[in-house]
Design an enzyme around this catalytic site. Structure first.
Site, PDB file in Angstrom:
ATOM      1  N   SER A   3      -8.205  -3.020  -5.574  1.00 17.32           N
ATOM      2  CA  SER A   3      -8.270  -2.838  -7.027  1.00 17.32           C
ATOM      3  C   SER A   3      -7.291  -3.702  -7.817  1.00 17.32           C
ATOM      4  O   SER A   3      -7.363  -3.717  -9.053  1.00 17.32           O
ATOM      5  CB  SER A   3      -8.054  -1.367  -7.387  1.00 17.32           C
ATOM      6  OG  SER A   3      -9.201  -0.609  -7.065  1.00 17.32           O
ATOM      7  N   LYS A  55      -0.277  -3.154 -11.350  1.00 17.43           N
ATOM      8  CA  LYS A  55      -1.643  -2.808 -10.942  1.00 17.43           C
ATOM      9  C   LYS A  55      -1.661  -2.587  -9.447  1.00 17.43           C
ATOM     10  O   LYS A  55      -1.231  -3.451  -8.676  1.00 17.43           O
ATOM     11  CB  LYS A  55      -2.641  -3.913 -11.310  1.00 17.43           C
ATOM     12  CG  LYS A  55      -4.073  -3.557 -10.923  1.00 17.43           C
ATOM     13  CD  LYS A  55      -4.618  -2.431 -11.792  1.00 17.43           C
ATOM     14  CE  LYS A  55      -5.836  -1.750 -11.167  1.00 17.43           C
ATOM     15  NZ  LYS A  55      -5.474  -0.693 -10.221  1.00 17.43           N
ATOM     16  N   THR A  56      -2.177  -1.449  -9.065  1.00 18.66           N
ATOM     17  CA  THR A  56      -2.244  -1.078  -7.658  1.00 18.66           C
ATOM     18  C   THR A  56      -3.611  -1.394  -7.059  1.00 18.66           C
ATOM     19  O   THR A  56      -4.571  -1.680  -7.769  1.00 18.66           O
ATOM     20  CB  THR A  56      -1.985   0.432  -7.494  1.00 18.66           C
ATOM     21  OG1 THR A  56      -2.960   1.147  -8.272  1.00 18.66           O
ATOM     22  CG2 THR A  56      -0.591   0.796  -7.984  1.00 18.66           C
ATOM     23  N   GLY A  57      -3.683  -1.296  -5.753  1.00 19.98           N
ATOM     24  CA  GLY A  57      -4.950  -1.436  -5.045  1.00 19.98           C
ATOM     25  C   GLY A  57      -4.828  -0.796  -3.680  1.00 19.98           C
ATOM     26  O   GLY A  57      -3.827  -1.007  -2.989  1.00 19.98           O
TER      27      GLY A  57
END
Length: 301
Positions: A70, A235-237
């Site tokens: 993501s 922003k993570t993923g």
């Protein structure tokens, strides 16, 4: 003659100062490498790191293709922003979403809020759902608004960023788990993306910056390694697991230090460790980078 000698001494002093600063930065970078090595230890994972603050620059495993998961929603939001600006569309423009476009078998706070109805929502709010809440349905709708996944890849390359590939949507990755590896990036490439978004004086991505400051996912990742009171935009993923292996657990962000932005990217690939261990590893690497940032500040003085 005396003037010549005076100039020679001046250049010698300048050269000595430059060498001393370079040695100080090298010593700091060496300590950072040692710290990160001790953090990773014998953990069953592959870790990539890119970090930059002032004159400090550090990379680890920058030739490895890490799946973005993501984190690529940052790239999507950038492409949508460019498309809106190109077409003269306001972020407050409302789009209509038929309830059939909101897939049930995917992570989607948007669908949870509107389980059985069509939605009228602004593009800005779609971006917030996609980036800050990592909503997969919102992401794929934004990809369509941008002009397709190929346009997202092409636009990011037009900014001078390389060392990545984006070819898959959330829907295609959920249909075939192996495709999550197709959206990949070198750590430094993601660092370059962050530097574009947060470039001083560049207001193109002001909306995205604000959204990233409000990210609700991954509070135990980069934010957990940052002292209280310091702003973090990130922003993570992360992926599901197959056979106990997590394809990716990532965070990429900007820590807004008094002396300027500190850019940090930590990618974890094919981890056999628990989610909490992955997150703690990212937080620990963040603390190590910030200690290096303090070292870099000292080297400048």
């Amino acid at each position: 003659m005396k003037h010549y000698r005076h100039g020679t001494c001046l250049w010698q002093r300048l050269a000595t100062a430059v060498v001393a600063a370079l040695c100080a930065h090298a010593a700091c970078a060496s300590k950072l490498a040692e710290r990160i090595d001790s953090i990773i230890g014998d953990k069953k994972m592959t870790v990539g790191v890119a970090a930059e603050y002032a004159d400090m620059h550090f990379v680890l495993n920058d030739s490895v293709r890490f799946p973005l998961l993501s984190v690529f929603k940052t790239h999507v939001a950038m492409a949508v922003t460019a498309r809106m600006q190109m077409d003269g569309i306001s972020p407050d423009s409302v789009v209509h979403i038929d309830k059939g476009r909101l897939k049930k078998d995917t992570y989607s706070p948007l669908r949870q809020k509107h389980p059985d109805s069509d939605i009228d929502i602004t593009i800005a709010e779609l971006m917030r759902y996609s980036v800050a809440e990592s909503d997969n349905n919102a992401c794929d709708i934004l990809i369509d608004l941008a002009g397709g996944i190929d346009y997202v890849d092409m636009y990011i390359r037009s900014l001078g960023v390389s060392g990545f590939s984006i070819s898959e949507t959330e829907a295609s990755m959920h249909a075939n788990r192996q495709l999550c590896y197709a959206n990949w990036s070198y750590p430094e490439s993601m660092l370059d993306v962050l530097k574009v978004v947060f470039a001083p004086g560049d207001t193109r991505f002001a909306l995205l910056r604000g959204i990233m400051l409000g990210t609700s996912t991954g509070r135990d990742k980069i934010p957990a390694g940052v002292p209280e009171g310091i702003a973090v935009a990130h922003k993570t993923g992360s992926s599901d697991r197959a056979g106990g292996i997590k394809a990716a657990d990532n965070d990429a962000g900007v820590v807004m230090l008094p002396g300027g932005n500190c850019y940090i990217v930590v990618f974890i690939m094919d981890s056999a460790e628990t989610d909490s261990t992955n997150a703690a590893t990212i937080a620990a690497i963040t603390r190590a980078v910030l200690a290096e940032a303090g070292c870099a500040d000292s080297a400048k003085q």
